[in-house]
Design a protein around this motif. Structure first.
Motif, PDB file in Angstrom:
ATOM      1  N   ARG A 262       0.825  -1.212   0.000  1.00 16.18           N
ATOM      2  CA  ARG A 262       0.000   0.000   0.000  1.00 16.18           C
ATOM      3  C   ARG A 262       0.860   1.264   0.000  1.00 16.18           C
ATOM      4  N   GLN A 263       2.017   1.184   0.617  1.00 14.79           N
ATOM      5  CA  GLN A 263       2.916   2.334   0.676  1.00 14.79           C
ATOM      6  C   GLN A 263       3.655   2.549  -0.650  1.00 14.79           C
ATOM      7  N   GLN A 264       4.140   1.464  -1.231  1.00 10.06           N
ATOM      8  CA  GLN A 264       5.019   1.594  -2.395  1.00 10.06           C
ATOM      9  C   GLN A 264       4.280   1.647  -3.733  1.00 10.06           C
ATOM     10  N   ALA A 265       3.151   0.960  -3.833  1.00 13.68           N
ATOM     11  CA  ALA A 265       2.452   0.896  -5.117  1.00 13.68           C
ATOM     12  C   ALA A 265       2.117   2.277  -5.686  1.00 13.68           C
ATOM     13  N   PRO A 266       1.596   3.215  -4.891  1.00 14.27           N
ATOM     14  CA  PRO A 266       1.290   4.534  -5.454  1.00 14.27           C
ATOM     15  C   PRO A 266       2.519   5.270  -5.996  1.00 14.27           C
ATOM     16  N   GLU A 267       3.683   5.015  -5.419  1.00  8.64           N
ATOM     17  CA  GLU A 267       4.901   5.676  -5.893  1.00  8.64           C
ATOM     18  C   GLU A 267       5.217   5.263  -7.327  1.00  8.64           C
ATOM     19  N   TYR A 268       5.078   3.978  -7.616  1.00  4.24           N
ATOM     20  CA  TYR A 268       5.400   3.482  -8.951  1.00  4.24           C
ATOM     21  C   TYR A 268       4.253   3.703  -9.938  1.00  4.24           C
ATOM     22  N   ARG A 269       3.055   3.905  -9.420  1.00  2.00           N
ATOM     23  CA  ARG A 269       1.903   4.172 -10.283  1.00  2.00           C
ATOM     24  C   ARG A 269       1.763   5.655 -10.608  1.00  2.00           C
ATOM     25  N   HIS A 270       2.531   6.499  -9.943  1.00  2.00           N
ATOM     26  CA  HIS A 270       2.541   7.945 -10.206  1.00  2.00           C
ATOM     27  C   HIS A 270       1.130   8.542 -10.140  1.00  2.00           C
ATOM     28  N   GLY A 271       0.397   8.134  -9.133  1.00  2.00           N
ATOM     29  CA  GLY A 271      -0.916   8.733  -8.909  1.00  2.00           C
ATOM     30  C   GLY A 271      -2.068   8.052  -9.627  1.00  2.00           C
ATOM     31  N   LYS A 272      -1.795   7.098 -10.515  1.00  2.00           N
ATOM     32  CA  LYS A 272      -2.887   6.389 -11.182  1.00  2.00           C
ATOM     33  C   LYS A 272      -3.597   5.490 -10.174  1.00  2.00           C
ATOM     34  N   PRO A 273      -4.877   5.210 -10.403  1.00  2.27           N
ATOM     35  CA  PRO A 273      -5.675   4.539  -9.367  1.00  2.27           C
ATOM     36  C   PRO A 273      -5.269   3.087  -9.112  1.00  2.27           C
ATOM     37  N   ILE A 274      -5.428   2.692  -7.855  1.00  2.00           N
ATOM     38  CA  ILE A 274      -5.179   1.337  -7.370  1.00  2.00           C
ATOM     39  C   ILE A 274      -6.352   0.953  -6.477  1.00  2.00           C
ATOM     40  N   ILE A 275      -6.863  -0.254  -6.656  1.00  2.00           N
ATOM     41  CA  ILE A 275      -7.940  -0.744  -5.805  1.00  2.00           C
ATOM     42  C   ILE A 275      -7.535  -2.112  -5.266  1.00  2.00           C
ATOM     43  N   TYR A 276      -7.781  -2.325  -3.984  1.00  2.00           N
ATOM     44  CA  TYR A 276      -7.429  -3.570  -3.311  1.00  2.00           C
ATOM     45  C   TYR A 276      -8.696  -4.405  -3.157  1.00  2.00           C
ATOM     46  N   THR A 277      -8.628  -5.679  -3.612  1.00  2.00           N
ATOM     47  CA  THR A 277      -9.847  -6.471  -3.676  1.00  2.00           C
ATOM     48  C   THR A 277      -9.700  -7.855  -3.046  1.00  2.00           C
ATOM     49  N   ASN A 278     -10.860  -8.375  -2.666  1.00  2.00           N
ATOM     50  CA  ASN A 278     -11.001  -9.758  -2.230  1.00  2.00           C
ATOM     51  C   ASN A 278     -12.283 -10.270  -2.890  1.00  2.00           C
ATOM     52  N   CYS A 279     -12.129 -11.063  -3.931  1.00  2.00           N
ATOM     53  CA  CYS A 279     -13.295 -11.512  -4.691  1.00  2.00           C
ATOM     54  C   CYS A 279     -14.209 -12.418  -3.875  1.00  2.00           C
ATOM     55  N   LYS A 280     -13.681 -13.065  -2.856  1.00  2.00           N
ATOM     56  CA  LYS A 280     -14.499 -13.970  -2.056  1.00  2.00           C
ATOM     57  C   LYS A 280     -15.452 -13.208  -1.139  1.00  2.00           C
ATOM     58  N   THR A 281     -14.990 -12.091  -0.583  1.00  2.00           N
ATOM     59  CA  THR A 281     -15.840 -11.314   0.325  1.00  2.00           C
ATOM     60  C   THR A 281     -16.502 -10.125  -0.351  1.00  2.00           C
ATOM     61  N   GLY A 282     -15.999  -9.753  -1.540  1.00  2.00           N
ATOM     62  CA  GLY A 282     -16.537  -8.599  -2.251  1.00  2.00           C
ATOM     63  C   GLY A 282     -15.834  -7.294  -1.931  1.00  2.00           C
ATOM     64  N   GLU A 283     -14.842  -7.327  -1.050  1.00  2.00           N
ATOM     65  CA  GLU A 283     -14.156  -6.096  -0.680  1.00  2.00           C
ATOM     66  C   GLU A 283     -13.506  -5.441  -1.907  1.00  2.00           C
ATOM     67  N   GLY A 284     -13.759  -4.168  -2.083  1.00  2.00           N
ATOM     68  CA  GLY A 284     -13.158  -3.393  -3.158  1.00  2.00           C
ATOM     69  C   GLY A 284     -13.861  -3.488  -4.497  1.00  2.00           C
ATOM     70  N   LEU A 285     -14.783  -4.436  -4.658  1.00  2.00           N
ATOM     71  CA  LEU A 285     -15.389  -4.639  -5.971  1.00  2.00           C
ATOM     72  C   LEU A 285     -16.296  -3.476  -6.381  1.00  2.00           C
ATOM     73  N   ALA A 286     -16.985  -2.885  -5.434  1.00  2.35           N
ATOM     74  CA  ALA A 286     -17.836  -1.732  -5.758  1.00  2.35           C
ATOM     75  C   ALA A 286     -17.006  -0.582  -6.306  1.00  2.35           C
ATOM     76  N   GLU A 287     -15.774  -0.446  -5.808  1.00  5.99           N
ATOM     77  CA  GLU A 287     -14.891   0.603  -6.323  1.00  5.99           C
ATOM     78  C   GLU A 287     -14.493   0.332  -7.766  1.00  5.99           C
ATOM     79  N   VAL A 288     -14.271  -0.948  -8.090  1.00  5.07           N
ATOM     80  CA  VAL A 288     -13.920  -1.292  -9.470  1.00  5.07           C
ATOM     81  C   VAL A 288     -15.095  -1.004 -10.401  1.00  5.07           C
ATOM     82  N   VAL A 289     -16.294  -1.378  -9.975  1.00  2.91           N
ATOM     83  CA  VAL A 289     -17.485  -1.099 -10.771  1.00  2.91           C
ATOM     84  C   VAL A 289     -17.642   0.403 -10.974  1.00  2.91           C
ATOM     85  N   ASP A 290     -17.404   1.162  -9.927  1.00  5.70           N
ATOM     86  CA  ASP A 290     -17.511   2.623 -10.015  1.00  5.70           C
ATOM     87  C   ASP A 290     -16.492   3.181 -11.003  1.00  5.70           C
TER      88      ASP A 290
END
Length: 205
Positions: A166-194
């Motif tokens: 979570r700390q390093q990924a944004p540095e290499y993505r240069h501000g482009k969006p990142i979403i963290y997901t768990n397909c089994k529980t649904g965590e983060g999936l609403a953000e991907v749909v959005d």
């Protein structure tokens, strides 16, 4: 003249959860009235297409399996002809479509999509691949319109420091969006749909 159909690529390494992500996203988007079709890419099989057909949430002829017969990212980047033909056939068969997903065959961190083929693409990695993935600076990870970091639930079991990711990924993505997901529980999936509705469907109309 038919309305333009949005095209969204789904790429990432083998086992990162690309097909599982599609299995979650498609029903959620359908609930919003979005008409969907899928093109999958595999080297010498149609296994991913068959898996999606088995789920039953789309008519079978809305899911097309492309057998690339060569390095998977060739068919989505250097010469996307086979995928473009599959997309054209779906558009002709279903003029009411709003969105076509194009899932890449599993490949490495260098996998990127040609924008002649897609309007945008998502790159999926899984936590099990290690917390050094952002530091490897792969083109797919860096350049994708959205990165999905999947299977966040397994971090404690595979010795991965999720907070470091979570700390390093944004540095290499240069501000482009990142979403963290768990397909089994649904965590983060609403953000991907959005993200899809706002940045792919809306921008293509």
């Amino acid at each position: 003249m038919n309305k333009p159909v949005a095209r969204l690529g789904i790429g990432g390494p083998v086992g990162s959860g690309k097909t599982a992500l599609l299995e979650c996203l498609i029903p959620s988007l359908q609930q919003q009235g979005i008409e969907i079709a899928v093109v999958t890419n595999d080297l010498l099989t149609t296994e991913d297409a068959d898996r999606l057909k088995h789920q039953g949430f789309l008519p079978g002829d809305r899911i097309v399996g492309v057998e690339t017969g060569s390095c998977p990212h060739t068919a989505i980047r250097e010469d996307p002809t086979m995928n473009l033909l599959a997309v054209r056939d779906l558009e002709l068969l279903y003029p009411q479509l709003d969105l076509i997903f194009i899932e890449s065959g599993g490949d490495n961190l260098a996998s990127t999509f040609s924008y002649d083929l897609v309007d945008a693409y998502i790159f999926v990695i899984d936590v099990g691949a290690g917390d050094d993935i952002p530091r490897k600076n792969g083109p797919g990870f860096v350049q994708a319109d959205l990165v999905v970091i999947n299977k966040i639930d397994i971090a404690p079991y595979v010795g991965v420091d999720l907070e470091l990711i979570r700390q390093q990924a944004p540095e290499y993505r240069h501000g482009k969006p990142i979403i963290y997901t768990n397909c089994k529980t649904g965590e983060g999936l609403a953000e991907v749909v959005d993200f899809i509705t706002k940045n792919v469907l809306f921008s293509s109309t």
